[in-house]
Design an enzyme around this catalytic site. Structure first.
Site, PDB file in Angstrom:
ATOM      1  N   CYS A 148      13.077  10.006  43.199  1.00 45.47           N
ATOM      2  CA  CYS A 148      14.841  10.777  43.703  1.00 45.47           C
ATOM      3  C   CYS A 148      15.077  11.350  42.243  1.00 45.47           C
ATOM      4  O   CYS A 148      15.017  12.085  41.493  1.00 45.47           O
ATOM      5  CB  CYS A 148      15.692  11.167  44.843  1.00 45.47           C
ATOM      6  SG  CYS A 148      15.552   9.388  44.830  1.00 45.47           S
ATOM      7  N   HIS A 204      22.684  13.357  43.709  1.00 46.36           N
ATOM      8  CA  HIS A 204      22.563  12.021  42.948  1.00 46.36           C
ATOM      9  C   HIS A 204      22.941  13.139  41.464  1.00 46.36           C
ATOM     10  O   HIS A 204      22.806  14.294  41.195  1.00 46.36           O
ATOM     11  CB  HIS A 204      21.386  11.815  43.355  1.00 46.36           C
ATOM     12  CG  HIS A 204      20.854  11.285  43.868  1.00 46.36           C
ATOM     13  ND1 HIS A 204      21.933  10.767  44.536  1.00 46.36           N
ATOM     14  CD2 HIS A 204      19.297   9.866  44.025  1.00 46.36           C
ATOM     15  CE1 HIS A 204      21.311   9.709  45.474  1.00 46.36           C
ATOM     16  NE2 HIS A 204      19.707   9.614  45.476  1.00 46.36           N
TER      17      HIS A 204
END
Length: 336
Positions: free
Chosen positions: A128, A240
């Site tokens: 990711c 994130h």
């Protein structure tokens, strides 16, 4: 189009269902697979109810065109042959095959064409944090070759899955109630804390997560760039963020960078710090794009540029990227 989802009950599996519905992905038949724990669970998709089947070594994938898998590396390795045996394209969200030479590692905004050459019928979805970073790096690389990257990541609980998100919420409630917090999914209490460890440590004292950013960036960008990362788990629930420093062969001005990324697919520029406008996980959660801002000249390097980005780990960092790979295969007529 016959589609299967392996790991349907997990956070990414559930996001697959949302993204496929939102993007009107062409599906004639959908099959959900899971472990003994999730088999029998039922989920709704486009007004129809689907029951999770137990994943087994059999011919259940006969007739499947695309299988989106997100059940962990061990499961992906064990069942890869079953999934691909009859011609299904396996788009795998685990780390099992990412660095295999005969498995393409794909971020559609960066290297979609790599998906066309898949000798084993497998396409790997990158980590990711790597996905979000390379989407921003791609338009900058077009201006000047990127030699070095330093990055610090600020990774939400969502990166460790649905149970980790629940644990963080539980920890906040427990701490505020004066109770001892439950610690299971993380090496330490995450609520009201930060943990400078994502995944396990390797022999060079970098974690596996940090080494993924080093290795995967080179493979996706077909580059000799070197990356030094520090990955930190932070007590936010979802999305994130990353603080990135790059060194290029020739200097790139912040204005050049803003113009380039504002035109790039999959990126939204939010860069007006004087007005308090910059990407934050609270606002990027649930969004498809990677949001980037705070472009500055690096004061420690004349060829350096630094910026900040934020993106939804479960969407672009996982499910959305995989679905975009599937869309590219369909549009290119290259499923079989």
């Amino acid at each position: 189009m016959n589609v299967a989802i392996v790991g349907a009950s997990g956070a990414v599996g559930q996001e697959f269902l949302k993204v496929l519905a939102e993007r009107n992905f062409p599906i004639d038949h959908l099959t959900l697979f899971g472990s003994h724990r999730s088999a029998g669970h039922k989920y709704s998709f486009r007004g129809q109810e689907y029951e999770v089947k137990l994943l087994q070594h059999n011919d259940d994938f006969k007739g499947v065109d695309i299988a989106f898998t997100s059940a962990g590396g061990g499961v992906s390795k064990e069942f890869a042959d079953d999934i691909t045996r009859f011609g299904a394209v396996m788009i795998d969200n685990s780390s099992a095959f990412r660095m295999e030479d005969d498995v393409p590692l794909v971020v559609p905004e960066c290297n979609a064409e790599d998906a066309l050459n898949r000798p084993r019928g497998i396409i790997a979805n990158p980590n990711c944090t790597t996905i979000m970073m390379v989407v921003v790096l791609k338009p900058l690389e077009a201006i000047s070759h990127i030699r070095r990257i330093h990055v610090a990541t600020y990774q939400a609980a969502s990166g460790a899955g649905a149970t980790a998100m629940k644990e963080l919420e539980q920890q906040y409630r427990q701490v505020l109630a004066g109770e001892k917090p439950t610690v299971s999914k993380f090496p330490h209490q995450l609520a009201f804390n930060m943990i400078p460890q994502v995944d396990v440590f390797t022999d060079n004292d970098y974690t596996k997560e940090e080494m993924k950013m080093y290795n995967e960036t080179r493979k996706i960008m077909h580059s000799d760039v070197v990356t030094s990362a520090t990955c930190v788990r932070v007590p936010s629930l979802r999305s994130h963020s990353e603080s990135v420093w790059i060194e290029t062969e020739k200097p790139i001005s912040p204005e050049e960078a803003r113009i380039a990324v504002s035109k790039a697919p999959g990126v939204t520029l939010v860069d007006n710090p004087k007005a308090g406008e910059y990407p934050m996980p609270l606002y990027t959660a649930g969004k498809d794009d990677v949001y980037v801002g705070r472009f500055r000249k690096d004061l420690a390097n004349p060829n350096g540029l630094t910026f900040w980005l934020s993106g939804d780990q479960i969407r672009k960092g996982a499910a959305l990227n995989a679905v975009q790979i599937g869309e590219y295969l369909i549009s290119s007529g290259n499923l079989k």
